[in-house]
Design a protein around this motif. Structure first.
Motif, PDB file in Angstrom:
ATOM      1  N   GLY A 173       0.657  -1.278   0.110  1.00  0.00           N
ATOM      2  CA  GLY A 173      -0.071  -0.174  -0.470  1.00  0.00           C
ATOM      3  C   GLY A 173       0.924   1.158   0.046  1.00  0.00           C
ATOM      4  N   SER A 174       0.451   2.311   0.457  1.00  0.00           N
ATOM      5  CA  SER A 174       0.529   3.795   0.336  1.00  0.00           C
ATOM      6  C   SER A 174       1.911   3.720   0.820  1.00  0.00           C
ATOM      7  CB  SER A 174      -0.176   4.401   0.354  1.00  0.00           C
ATOM      8  OG  SER A 174      -0.815   4.818   1.905  1.00  0.00           O
ATOM      9  N   GLY A 175       1.881   3.258   2.295  1.00  0.00           N
ATOM     10  CA  GLY A 175       3.062   2.825   4.156  1.00  0.00           C
ATOM     11  C   GLY A 175       1.995   4.354   4.566  1.00  0.00           C
ATOM     12  N   SER A 176       1.306   4.640   4.384  1.00  0.00           N
ATOM     13  CA  SER A 176       0.130   4.941   5.950  1.00  0.00           C
ATOM     14  C   SER A 176       0.260   4.325   6.871  1.00  0.00           C
ATOM     15  CB  SER A 176      -1.232   5.725   4.961  1.00  0.00           C
ATOM     16  OG  SER A 176      -2.216   6.074   6.145  1.00  0.00           O
ATOM     17  N   LEU A 177      -0.090   5.014   7.757  1.00  0.00           N
ATOM     18  CA  LEU A 177      -0.015   3.763   9.004  1.00  0.00           C
ATOM     19  C   LEU A 177      -1.356   3.673   9.266  1.00  0.00           C
ATOM     20  CD1 LEU A 177       1.958   5.924  11.196  1.00  0.00           C
ATOM     21  CD2 LEU A 177       2.633   4.460  10.478  1.00  0.00           C
ATOM     22  N   MET A 178      -1.741   2.098   9.676  1.00  0.00           N
ATOM     23  CA  MET A 178      -3.094   1.195   9.920  1.00  0.00           C
ATOM     24  C   MET A 178      -4.111   2.440  11.682  1.00  0.00           C
ATOM     25  SD  MET A 178      -2.645  -2.223   9.529  1.00  0.00           S
ATOM     26  CE  MET A 178      -1.301  -2.320  10.851  1.00  0.00           C
ATOM     27  N   ILE A 179      -4.646   2.583  11.528  1.00  0.00           N
ATOM     28  CA  ILE A 179      -5.994   3.443  12.733  1.00  0.00           C
ATOM     29  C   ILE A 179      -6.753   2.391  13.708  1.00  0.00           C
ATOM     30  CG2 ILE A 179      -7.348   5.284  12.764  1.00  0.00           C
ATOM     31  CD1 ILE A 179      -6.293   5.928  10.329  1.00  0.00           C
ATOM     32  N   HIS A 180      -6.395   1.661  14.578  1.00  0.00           N
ATOM     33  CA  HIS A 180      -7.265   0.890  15.547  1.00  0.00           C
ATOM     34  C   HIS A 180      -7.658   1.849  16.574  1.00  0.00           C
ATOM     35  CE1 HIS A 180      -5.764  -3.266  13.682  1.00  0.00           C
ATOM     36  NE2 HIS A 180      -6.040  -2.311  12.727  1.00  0.00           N
ATOM     37  N   SER A 181      -8.965   2.354  16.881  1.00  0.00           N
ATOM     38  CA  SER A 181      -9.969   2.527  17.773  1.00  0.00           C
ATOM     39  C   SER A 181      -8.938   2.687  19.265  1.00  0.00           C
ATOM     40  CB  SER A 181     -10.766   3.702  17.428  1.00  0.00           C
ATOM     41  OG  SER A 181     -11.298   2.791  17.350  1.00  0.00           O
ATOM     42  N   ASP A 182      -9.925   1.411  19.421  1.00  0.00           N
ATOM     43  CA  ASP A 182      -9.697   0.780  20.154  1.00  0.00           C
ATOM     44  C   ASP A 182      -8.339   0.016  21.190  1.00  0.00           C
ATOM     45  OD1 ASP A 182      -8.421  -0.810  18.581  1.00  0.00           O
ATOM     46  OD2 ASP A 182      -9.266  -3.468  19.346  1.00  0.00           O
ATOM     47  N   LEU A 183      -7.603   0.899  20.284  1.00  0.00           N
ATOM     48  CA  LEU A 183      -5.800   0.765  20.578  1.00  0.00           C
ATOM     49  C   LEU A 183      -5.228   2.430  21.036  1.00  0.00           C
ATOM     50  CD1 LEU A 183      -2.848  -0.784  20.902  1.00  0.00           C
ATOM     51  CD2 LEU A 183      -2.769   0.881  18.643  1.00  0.00           C
ATOM     52  N   LYS A 184      -5.253   1.985  23.158  1.00  0.00           N
ATOM     53  CA  LYS A 184      -5.631   3.663  23.861  1.00  0.00           C
ATOM     54  C   LYS A 184      -4.762   3.557  24.596  1.00  0.00           C
ATOM     55  CE  LYS A 184     -10.711   3.412  23.873  1.00  0.00           C
ATOM     56  NZ  LYS A 184     -10.637   4.176  22.085  1.00  0.00           N
ATOM     57  N   VAL A 239     -15.989   0.664  17.795  1.00  0.00           N
ATOM     58  CA  VAL A 239     -14.307   0.189  16.975  1.00  0.00           C
ATOM     59  C   VAL A 239     -14.278   0.475  15.785  1.00  0.00           C
ATOM     60  CG1 VAL A 239     -12.681  -1.050  16.727  1.00  0.00           C
ATOM     61  CG2 VAL A 239     -13.931  -1.381  19.137  1.00  0.00           C
ATOM     62  N   ILE A 240     -13.337   1.009  15.481  1.00  0.00           N
ATOM     63  CA  ILE A 240     -12.704   1.701  14.309  1.00  0.00           C
ATOM     64  C   ILE A 240     -11.535   0.879  13.694  1.00  0.00           C
ATOM     65  CG2 ILE A 240     -12.609   3.361  11.955  1.00  0.00           C
ATOM     66  CD1 ILE A 240     -15.719   3.230  13.287  1.00  0.00           C
ATOM     67  N   LEU A 241     -11.103   0.028  12.606  1.00  0.00           N
ATOM     68  CA  LEU A 241     -10.343  -0.496  11.895  1.00  0.00           C
ATOM     69  C   LEU A 241      -9.886   0.685  10.587  1.00  0.00           C
ATOM     70  CD1 LEU A 241     -10.960  -3.822  13.461  1.00  0.00           C
ATOM     71  CD2 LEU A 241      -9.938  -2.135  14.375  1.00  0.00           C
ATOM     72  N   ALA A 242      -9.031   0.741  10.407  1.00  0.00           N
ATOM     73  CA  ALA A 242      -8.352   1.208   8.544  1.00  0.00           C
ATOM     74  C   ALA A 242      -7.185   1.174   8.893  1.00  0.00           C
ATOM     75  CB  ALA A 242      -8.388   2.670   8.880  1.00  0.00           C
ATOM     76  N   THR A 243      -7.419   0.819   7.630  1.00  0.00           N
ATOM     77  CA  THR A 243      -5.549   0.566   6.610  1.00  0.00           C
ATOM     78  C   THR A 243      -4.766   1.054   6.541  1.00  0.00           C
ATOM     79  OG1 THR A 243      -6.896  -0.042   4.481  1.00  0.00           O
ATOM     80  CG2 THR A 243      -6.687  -1.974   6.228  1.00  0.00           C
ATOM     81  N   GLY A 244      -5.539   2.791   6.767  1.00  0.00           N
ATOM     82  CA  GLY A 244      -3.971   3.319   6.672  1.00  0.00           C
ATOM     83  C   GLY A 244      -6.062   5.113   6.475  1.00  0.00           C
ATOM     84  N   GLU A 245      -4.782   6.086   6.439  1.00  0.00           N
ATOM     85  CA  GLU A 245      -5.869   7.654   6.464  1.00  0.00           C
ATOM     86  C   GLU A 245      -7.317   7.745   5.470  1.00  0.00           C
ATOM     87  OE1 GLU A 245      -6.666  11.243   8.767  1.00  0.00           O
ATOM     88  OE2 GLU A 245      -5.291   9.443   9.276  1.00  0.00           O
TER      89      GLU A 245
END
Length: 268
Positions: free
Chosen positions: A159-170, A228-234
């Motif tokens: 992919g693009s190299g954008s960091l993954m986003i996991h909202s349950d990581l606190k 809970v939001i799991l996104a592979t990138g911004e």
């Protein structure tokens, strides 16, 4: 606040180009975008201690637009190469993300307490020229720009190299999963973590400062919601935001209220 008023003020002051590579990077980036009229790199606070004769830098760049104050903290930190992915990530994260977040939280705290003690120069002779909103109405958005990670992220995950986003990581201490960002501290202002790739995507896609602050505001609300939001990138978050509209006719994240987990994959 009008564009005409702000552009006049911006031309009348001695705007710094930035004293550090981070400030110059952000300043140059903003010059080519809608942020140019409202952004100032390398601001200082008049806090002198331990024999200091100059003010102390408060942030790499600050943007003020109406009631929104965006604080940028930028770090260039090489990614270690110990041979262990988790160790490399943890060391890079502490230096590039956690340290920058603390700077941004500190800048917010100072501005809330001393909104009239911001200066454009380290001698603290040139006051910050834009009027700040009343602190009771101010909305702070904290942005960390962390370099040197996108290329390795792309190499490892594609992919693009954008960091993954996991909202349950606190919590900062729980950010041990390589290339993944969540909520650094749920008890303090939300921190948006962009890498080289994702920040460019956002600034090149959105058209105005109001679009940018609207996106930050609604992203903060989404990632601190019950879902809970799991996104592979911004770019996946941004794509959904631009495709969806709320009942007020604004771009927004509109998901079924009874959904507990939302997965946003590449191209989804």
């Amino acid at each position: 606040m009008t564009i005409e008023k702000d552009s006049t003020v911006a031309r009348a002051v001695n705007r710094s180009t930035g004293a550090t590579p981070a400030e110059r990077y952000l300043g140059k980036l903003c010059e080519g975008t809608f942020l140019s009229l409202w952004s100032y790199p390398g601001l200082y606070r008049d806090q002198r201690s331990e024999g200091r004769t100059e003010g102390k830098e408060i942030a790499d760049l600050i943007v003020v637009f109406e009631n929104d104050i965006i604080i940028f903290s930028d770090k260039h930190c090489a990614v270690p190469s110990s041979g262990d992915a988790r160790t490399n990530w943890s060391r890079w994260f502490r230096r590039a993300v956690a340290k920058s977040a603390e700077q941004a939280w500190g800048a917010e705290r100072w501005i809330r307490q001393f909104p009239t003690r911001l200066f454009l120069d380290k001698e603290c002779t040139q006051p910050f020229p834009l009027p700040l909103p009343p602190m009771s109405a101010a909305q702070f958005h904290l942005v960390v720009v962390a370099h040197e990670i996108a290329q390795q992220c792309s190499r490892e995950l594609g992919g693009s190299g954008s960091l993954m986003i996991h909202s349950d990581l606190k919590g900062i201490e729980n950010h041990t999963r390589p290339f993944t960002i969540g909520d650094l501290d749920p008890d303090r202002s939300f921190v948006h973590v962009f890498d080289d790739t994702s920040l460019n995507i956002v600034l090149q896609t959105l058209d105005t400062i109001a679009d940018f602050t609207g996106y930050l505001r609604k992203k903060e609300k989404l990632l601190r919601s019950h879902q809970v939001i799991l996104a592979t990138g911004e770019e996946e978050l941004l794509s959904v935001y631009l495709r969806q509209m709320n009942s007020d006719g604004e771009h927004d994240f509109v998901f079924p209220s009874d959904a507990t987990c939302i997965v946003l994959d590449q191209g989804g």
